[in-house]
Write a protein that holds these residues in place. Structure first.
Motif, PDB file in Angstrom:
ATOM      1  N   LEU A  64      14.502 -12.160  -6.514  1.00 15.66           N
ATOM      2  CA  LEU A  64      14.511 -11.803  -5.093  1.00 15.66           C
ATOM      3  C   LEU A  64      13.304 -12.382  -4.377  1.00 15.66           C
ATOM      4  N   LEU A  65      12.163 -12.307  -5.023  1.00 21.59           N
ATOM      5  CA  LEU A  65      10.932 -12.823  -4.424  1.00 21.59           C
ATOM      6  C   LEU A  65      11.019 -14.335  -4.218  1.00 21.59           C
ATOM      7  N   ARG A  66      11.590 -15.024  -5.187  1.00 21.96           N
ATOM      8  CA  ARG A  66      11.745 -16.485  -5.053  1.00 21.96           C
ATOM      9  C   ARG A  66      12.611 -16.850  -3.853  1.00 21.96           C
ATOM     10  N   LYS A  67      13.614 -16.029  -3.550  1.00 24.30           N
ATOM     11  CA  LYS A  67      14.508 -16.305  -2.424  1.00 24.30           C
ATOM     12  C   LYS A  67      13.799 -16.168  -1.078  1.00 24.30           C
ATOM     13  N   THR A  68      12.814 -15.273  -1.005  1.00 28.83           N
ATOM     14  CA  THR A  68      12.166 -14.996   0.283  1.00 28.83           C
ATOM     15  C   THR A  68      10.743 -15.525   0.364  1.00 28.83           C
ATOM     16  N   SER A  69      10.159 -15.917  -0.729  1.00 30.31           N
ATOM     17  CA  SER A  69       8.782 -16.386  -0.930  1.00 30.31           C
ATOM     18  C   SER A  69       7.757 -15.260  -0.864  1.00 30.31           C
ATOM     19  N   LYS A  70       7.981 -14.252  -0.069  1.00 33.37           N
ATOM     20  CA  LYS A  70       7.149 -13.036  -0.085  1.00 33.37           C
ATOM     21  C   LYS A  70       7.927 -11.942   0.627  1.00 33.37           C
ATOM     22  N   PHE A  71       7.534 -10.698   0.376  1.00 32.64           N
ATOM     23  CA  PHE A  71       8.187  -9.563   1.009  1.00 32.64           C
ATOM     24  C   PHE A  71       7.356  -9.090   2.188  1.00 32.64           C
ATOM     25  N   SER A  72       8.015  -8.437   3.122  1.00 35.18           N
ATOM     26  CA  SER A  72       7.273  -7.773   4.194  1.00 35.18           C
ATOM     27  C   SER A  72       6.465  -6.648   3.551  1.00 35.18           C
ATOM     28  N   GLU A  73       5.485  -6.170   4.256  1.00 40.06           N
ATOM     29  CA  GLU A  73       4.671  -5.071   3.733  1.00 40.06           C
ATOM     30  C   GLU A  73       5.559  -3.869   3.405  1.00 40.06           C
ATOM     31  N   GLN A  74       6.535  -3.597   4.254  1.00 41.93           N
ATOM     32  CA  GLN A  74       7.444  -2.468   4.041  1.00 41.93           C
ATOM     33  C   GLN A  74       8.300  -2.677   2.789  1.00 41.93           C
ATOM     34  N   GLN A  75       8.838  -3.881   2.588  1.00 44.24           N
ATOM     35  CA  GLN A  75       9.630  -4.169   1.392  1.00 44.24           C
ATOM     36  C   GLN A  75       8.775  -4.068   0.136  1.00 44.24           C
ATOM     37  N   ALA A  76       7.590  -4.642   0.177  1.00 44.72           N
ATOM     38  CA  ALA A  76       6.691  -4.593  -0.980  1.00 44.72           C
ATOM     39  C   ALA A  76       6.373  -3.152  -1.341  1.00 44.72           C
ATOM     40  N   LYS A  77       6.094  -2.343  -0.338  1.00 44.47           N
ATOM     41  CA  LYS A  77       5.795  -0.928  -0.575  1.00 44.47           C
ATOM     42  C   LYS A  77       6.994  -0.230  -1.215  1.00 44.47           C
ATOM     43  N   PHE A  78       8.185  -0.523  -0.716  1.00 42.00           N
ATOM     44  CA  PHE A  78       9.411   0.086  -1.240  1.00 42.00           C
ATOM     45  C   PHE A  78       9.576  -0.212  -2.727  1.00 42.00           C
ATOM     46  N   TYR A  79       9.487  -1.485  -3.108  1.00 47.37           N
ATOM     47  CA  TYR A  79       9.656  -1.869  -4.507  1.00 47.37           C
ATOM     48  C   TYR A  79       8.497  -1.384  -5.372  1.00 47.37           C
ATOM     49  N   PHE A  80       7.285  -1.539  -4.880  1.00 50.52           N
ATOM     50  CA  PHE A  80       6.096  -1.184  -5.657  1.00 50.52           C
ATOM     51  C   PHE A  80       6.061   0.319  -5.941  1.00 50.52           C
ATOM     52  N   LYS A  81       6.447   1.117  -4.965  1.00 46.39           N
ATOM     53  CA  LYS A  81       6.456   2.571  -5.145  1.00 46.39           C
ATOM     54  C   LYS A  81       7.416   2.969  -6.271  1.00 46.39           C
ATOM     55  N   GLN A  82       8.559   2.315  -6.345  1.00 43.71           N
ATOM     56  CA  GLN A  82       9.515   2.608  -7.421  1.00 43.71           C
ATOM     57  C   GLN A  82       8.946   2.231  -8.784  1.00 43.71           C
ATOM     58  N   VAL A  83       8.295   1.084  -8.855  1.00 46.15           N
ATOM     59  CA  VAL A  83       7.680   0.650 -10.109  1.00 46.15           C
ATOM     60  C   VAL A  83       6.612   1.655 -10.536  1.00 46.15           C
ATOM     61  N   LEU A  84       5.775   2.093  -9.593  1.00 47.26           N
ATOM     62  CA  LEU A  84       4.723   3.060  -9.916  1.00 47.26           C
ATOM     63  C   LEU A  84       5.293   4.372 -10.438  1.00 47.26           C
ATOM     64  N   LYS A  85       6.354   4.858  -9.821  1.00 46.75           N
ATOM     65  CA  LYS A  85       6.961   6.111 -10.277  1.00 46.75           C
ATOM     66  C   LYS A  85       7.455   5.985 -11.715  1.00 46.75           C
ATOM     67  N   ALA A  86       8.116   4.893 -12.028  1.00 46.25           N
ATOM     68  CA  ALA A  86       8.637   4.698 -13.383  1.00 46.25           C
ATOM     69  C   ALA A  86       7.503   4.573 -14.390  1.00 46.25           C
ATOM     70  N   LEU A  87       6.465   3.826 -14.043  1.00 49.99           N
ATOM     71  CA  LEU A  87       5.344   3.655 -14.969  1.00 49.99           C
ATOM     72  C   LEU A  87       4.563   4.950 -15.145  1.00 49.99           C
ATOM     73  N   ALA A  88       4.488   5.773 -14.094  1.00 50.36           N
ATOM     74  CA  ALA A  88       3.796   7.064 -14.206  1.00 50.36           C
ATOM     75  C   ALA A  88       4.492   7.952 -15.228  1.00 50.36           C
ATOM     76  N   ILE A  89       5.807   7.906 -15.255  1.00 47.99           N
ATOM     77  CA  ILE A  89       6.559   8.682 -16.244  1.00 47.99           C
ATOM     78  C   ILE A  89       6.230   8.190 -17.652  1.00 47.99           C
ATOM     79  N   ALA A  90       6.185   6.893 -17.837  1.00 42.67           N
ATOM     80  CA  ALA A  90       5.862   6.337 -19.154  1.00 42.67           C
ATOM     81  C   ALA A  90       4.454   6.724 -19.577  1.00 42.67           C
ATOM     82  N   ILE A  91       3.497   6.630 -18.669  1.00 42.79           N
ATOM     83  CA  ILE A  91       2.105   6.940 -18.994  1.00 42.79           C
ATOM     84  C   ILE A  91       1.938   8.425 -19.291  1.00 42.79           C
TER      85      ILE A  91
END
Length: 124
Positions: free
Chosen positions: A11-38
């Motif tokens: 997805l990132l390759r298609k857009t070259s970068k995400f808007s701040e809002q998109q980045a926050k959306f994806y990053f927040k999901q990654v953090l939640k999943a990793l917090a469960i693992a940790i």
């Protein structure tokens, strides 16, 4: 077949970068999943994980193959080089959770800026 999912990096390759809002959306999901693992005392070895995004934009983490307990120093030096912490690249024992945080910082930078924060060199 990924069942309609595509990789976050694709997805990132298609857009070259995400808007701040998109980045926050994806990053927040990654953090939640990793917090469960940790919380489960699993160092994820983030730098080796792969992410798929479904049609609704939900991030799914796949491939925890290099994960390890968080209560010991790690000496397995693996991962995708641009995401590896300095300790891993220097091949010194490292904390898995700390290496994960480093790699997350690289990921966030990449999502927002569209390039990696560091370039690889052959210099010591």
């Amino acid at each position: 077949d990924n069942g309609g999912k595509q990789s976050l990096s694709g997805l990132l390759r298609k857009t070259s970068k995400f808007s701040e809002q998109q980045a926050k959306f994806y990053f927040k999901q990654v953090l939640k999943a990793l917090a469960i693992a940790i919380r489960g005392e699993l160092a994820t070895r983030y730098q080796t994980l792969k992410y798929l995004v479904d049609d609704e934009g939900n991030v799914k983490i796949i491939d925890f193959g290099f994960s390890a307990p968080t209560n010991t120093k790690l000496t397995t030096y693996c991962g995708t080089p641009p995401f590896m912490s300095p300790e891993i690249t220097k091949k010194t024992p490292y904390g898995g959770a700390e290496a994960d945080v480093w790699a997350l910082g690289v990921m966030l930078y990449l999502l927002v800026v569209g390039t990696l924060p560091f370039r690889a060199t052959n210099e010591p």
